[in-house]
Write a protein that holds these residues in place. Structure first.
Motif, PDB file in Angstrom:
ATOM      1  N   MET A 220       0.840  -1.209   0.000  1.00 31.67           N
ATOM      2  CA  MET A 220       0.000   0.000   0.000  1.00 31.67           C
ATOM      3  C   MET A 220       0.869   1.251   0.000  1.00 31.67           C
ATOM      4  N   SER A 221       0.530   2.190  -0.843  1.00 35.92           N
ATOM      5  CA  SER A 221       1.332   3.407  -0.958  1.00 35.92           C
ATOM      6  C   SER A 221       1.038   4.360   0.180  1.00 35.92           C
ATOM      7  N   ASN A 222       2.082   5.016   0.660  1.00 37.02           N
ATOM      8  CA  ASN A 222       1.937   6.030   1.693  1.00 37.02           C
ATOM      9  C   ASN A 222       1.942   7.427   1.100  1.00 37.02           C
ATOM     10  N   LEU A 223       1.792   7.536  -0.220  1.00 36.21           N
ATOM     11  CA  LEU A 223       1.804   8.826  -0.882  1.00 36.21           C
ATOM     12  C   LEU A 223       0.670   9.699  -0.361  1.00 36.21           C
ATOM     13  N   SER A 224       1.004  10.957  -0.026  1.00 39.77           N
ATOM     14  CA  SER A 224       0.014  11.868   0.534  1.00 39.77           C
ATOM     15  C   SER A 224       0.408  13.301   0.225  1.00 39.77           C
ATOM     16  N   LEU A 225      -0.604  14.158   0.116  1.00 43.21           N
ATOM     17  CA  LEU A 225      -0.352  15.591  -0.051  1.00 43.21           C
ATOM     18  C   LEU A 225      -0.045  16.252   1.277  1.00 43.21           C
ATOM     19  N   ALA A 226      -0.351  15.563   2.372  1.00 42.05           N
ATOM     20  CA  ALA A 226      -0.135  16.128   3.702  1.00 42.05           C
ATOM     21  C   ALA A 226       1.340  16.081   4.054  1.00 42.05           C
TER      22      ALA A 226
ATOM     23  N   ILE B 172      -6.745  17.406  12.781  1.00 46.14           N
ATOM     24  CA  ILE B 172      -7.985  16.746  13.176  1.00 46.14           C
ATOM     25  C   ILE B 172      -8.563  15.906  12.042  1.00 46.14           C
ATOM     26  N   ALA B 173      -8.319  16.295  10.796  1.00 52.28           N
ATOM     27  CA  ALA B 173      -8.785  15.488   9.664  1.00 52.28           C
ATOM     28  C   ALA B 173      -8.119  14.122   9.662  1.00 52.28           C
ATOM     29  N   ASP B 174      -6.850  14.078  10.070  1.00 55.21           N
ATOM     30  CA  ASP B 174      -6.118  12.815  10.099  1.00 55.21           C
ATOM     31  C   ASP B 174      -6.569  11.916  11.246  1.00 55.21           C
TER      32      ASP B 174
ATOM     33  N   ALA C 288      -5.740   9.667  -2.275  1.00 51.24           N
ATOM     34  CA  ALA C 288      -7.155   9.765  -2.630  1.00 51.24           C
ATOM     35  C   ALA C 288      -7.933  10.577  -1.595  1.00 51.24           C
ATOM     36  N   THR C 289      -7.675  10.297  -0.316  1.00 47.99           N
ATOM     37  CA  THR C 289      -8.350  11.037   0.755  1.00 47.99           C
ATOM     38  C   THR C 289      -7.973  12.508   0.710  1.00 47.99           C
ATOM     39  N   ASP C 290      -6.699  12.779   0.492  1.00 47.64           N
ATOM     40  CA  ASP C 290      -6.236  14.167   0.444  1.00 47.64           C
ATOM     41  C   ASP C 290      -6.902  14.941  -0.682  1.00 47.64           C
ATOM     42  N   LEU C 291      -7.037  14.321  -1.849  1.00 44.67           N
ATOM     43  CA  LEU C 291      -7.674  14.992  -2.974  1.00 44.67           C
ATOM     44  C   LEU C 291      -9.131  15.324  -2.665  1.00 44.67           C
TER      45      LEU C 291
ATOM     46  N   PHE D  39     -14.120  32.539   7.808  1.00 47.26           N
ATOM     47  CA  PHE D  39     -14.293  31.439   8.758  1.00 47.26           C
ATOM     48  C   PHE D  39     -14.036  30.109   8.070  1.00 47.26           C
ATOM     49  N   ALA D  40     -14.588  29.939   6.863  1.00 48.87           N
ATOM     50  CA  ALA D  40     -14.400  28.682   6.137  1.00 48.87           C
ATOM     51  C   ALA D  40     -12.935  28.460   5.784  1.00 48.87           C
ATOM     52  N   VAL D  41     -12.264  29.512   5.344  1.00 48.34           N
ATOM     53  CA  VAL D  41     -10.849  29.400   4.976  1.00 48.34           C
ATOM     54  C   VAL D  41     -10.012  28.928   6.160  1.00 48.34           C
ATOM     55  N   LEU D  42     -10.189  29.574   7.303  1.00 48.38           N
ATOM     56  CA  LEU D  42      -9.385  29.235   8.475  1.00 48.38           C
ATOM     57  C   LEU D  42      -9.766  27.876   9.039  1.00 48.38           C
ATOM     58  N   LEU D  43     -11.031  27.518   8.933  1.00 46.02           N
ATOM     59  CA  LEU D  43     -11.450  26.190   9.378  1.00 46.02           C
ATOM     60  C   LEU D  43     -10.835  25.107   8.503  1.00 46.02           C
ATOM     61  N   VAL D  44     -10.827  25.337   7.198  1.00 48.13           N
ATOM     62  CA  VAL D  44     -10.211  24.385   6.274  1.00 48.13           C
ATOM     63  C   VAL D  44      -8.717  24.260   6.551  1.00 48.13           C
ATOM     64  N   GLY D  45      -8.036  25.384   6.709  1.00 48.05           N
ATOM     65  CA  GLY D  45      -6.612  25.340   6.997  1.00 48.05           C
ATOM     66  C   GLY D  45      -6.302  24.605   8.278  1.00 48.05           C
ATOM     67  N   THR D  46      -7.082  24.898   9.319  1.00 53.07           N
ATOM     68  CA  THR D  46      -6.853  24.257  10.615  1.00 53.07           C
ATOM     69  C   THR D  46      -7.138  22.768  10.551  1.00 53.07           C
ATOM     70  N   ALA D  47      -8.178  22.388   9.852  1.00 53.03           N
ATOM     71  CA  ALA D  47      -8.557  20.977   9.784  1.00 53.03           C
ATOM     72  C   ALA D  47      -7.630  20.157   8.900  1.00 53.03           C
ATOM     73  N   LEU D  48      -7.153  20.749   7.815  1.00 50.50           N
ATOM     74  CA  LEU D  48      -6.363  19.983   6.844  1.00 50.50           C
ATOM     75  C   LEU D  48      -4.864  20.119   7.017  1.00 50.50           C
ATOM     76  N   GLY D  49      -4.413  21.164   7.686  1.00 51.58           N
ATOM     77  CA  GLY D  49      -2.981  21.389   7.812  1.00 51.58           C
ATOM     78  C   GLY D  49      -2.477  22.320   6.727  1.00 51.58           C
ATOM     79  N   ALA D  50      -1.220  22.689   6.841  1.00 55.12           N
ATOM     80  CA  ALA D  50      -0.661  23.740   5.986  1.00 55.12           C
ATOM     81  C   ALA D  50      -0.703  23.399   4.503  1.00 55.12           C
ATOM     82  N   SER D  51      -0.208  22.229   4.124  1.00 57.98           N
ATOM     83  CA  SER D  51      -0.081  21.921   2.695  1.00 57.98           C
ATOM     84  C   SER D  51      -1.441  21.702   2.041  1.00 57.98           C
TER      85      SER D  51
END
Length: 207
Positions: free
Chosen positions: A1-7, A13-15, A23-26, A56-68
């Motif tokens: 299984m590949s460990n390839l990720s955009l993170a 918290i998403a992780d 696939a999950t990252d996309l 609010f949505a922008v900062l929530l997305v950033g916080t939930a998904l991480g920087a990249s």
């Protein structure tokens, strides 16, 4: 299984909810862009910058998904609008928006998502004060791009008192709302982390 990720870097918290994979990252990146697009349609018409739910949505997305992933999600959002999809405020799109009074804020979304995501990856979003600081840092980042861009645009339009109009139209109307958004996040995110922690401990207690 590949460990390839955009993170990149520590988990967010998403992780904690979904395993990292390409696939999950996309899906997360696309979902984040869609969330900001939806929030952009919740707006109060104002000139030169409307009030909307985008920050609010922008900062929530950033916080939930991480920087990249957060930054990539905002790049996707900006590109979707640039190619003509009606994802900007009031269903607008195109280069005219990015080159107009709100263009700097949209560019700032990318940097703000990266900043808030970077702080979240250092567990700032697990405490009330840390979440407040995370959202404050992201908000300041948006203004750091949006206000100078607005000032230049207003100057090109021949608006008198560029500095006064920039402050009165691009900053002051949003201060109270930004504070309320940060308070809302400070209630939601630490609570979500605690709920996930309790869910992890429950099977162990049953044993």
């Amino acid at each position: 299984m590949s460990n390839l990720s955009l993170a990149v870097g520590r988990p967010t918290i998403a992780d904690r909810v979904l395993p990292r994979s390409l696939a999950t990252d996309l899906v997360l990146v696309a979902t984040g862009a869609a969330l900001v697009a939806a929030a952009a349609q919740l707006y109060v018409p104002m000139w030169p910058v409307p009030i909307s739910g985008q920050t609010f949505a922008v900062l929530l997305v950033g916080t939930a998904l991480g920087a990249s992933r957060g930054a990539l999600s905002m790049v996707l959002y900006a590109l979707l609008g640039l190619v003509g999809l009606p994802v900007y405020t009031d269903g607008s799109s195109g280069l005219a928006v990015l080159g107009g009074t709100t263009g700097g804020y949209i560019v700032g979304f990318v940097a703000a998502a990266a900043v808030s995501g970077w702080l979240a990856q250092r567990a700032w979003d697990r405490r009330v004060l840390g979440t407040l600081a995370t959202f404050a840092a992201g908000t300041v980042t948006i203004y750091a791009f949006g206000l100078p861009w607005l000032a230049v645009t207003l100057g090109a339009m021949g608006v008198p008192d560029v500095l006064g109009t920039t402050i009165s139209g691009g900053l002051l109307p949003f201060v109270v709302g930004d504070a309320l958004k940060a308070l809302l996040a400070a209630g939601l995110l630490p609570f979500a982390w605690k709920a996930l922690g309790r869910a992890d401990r429950r099977p162990n207690a049953a044993e």
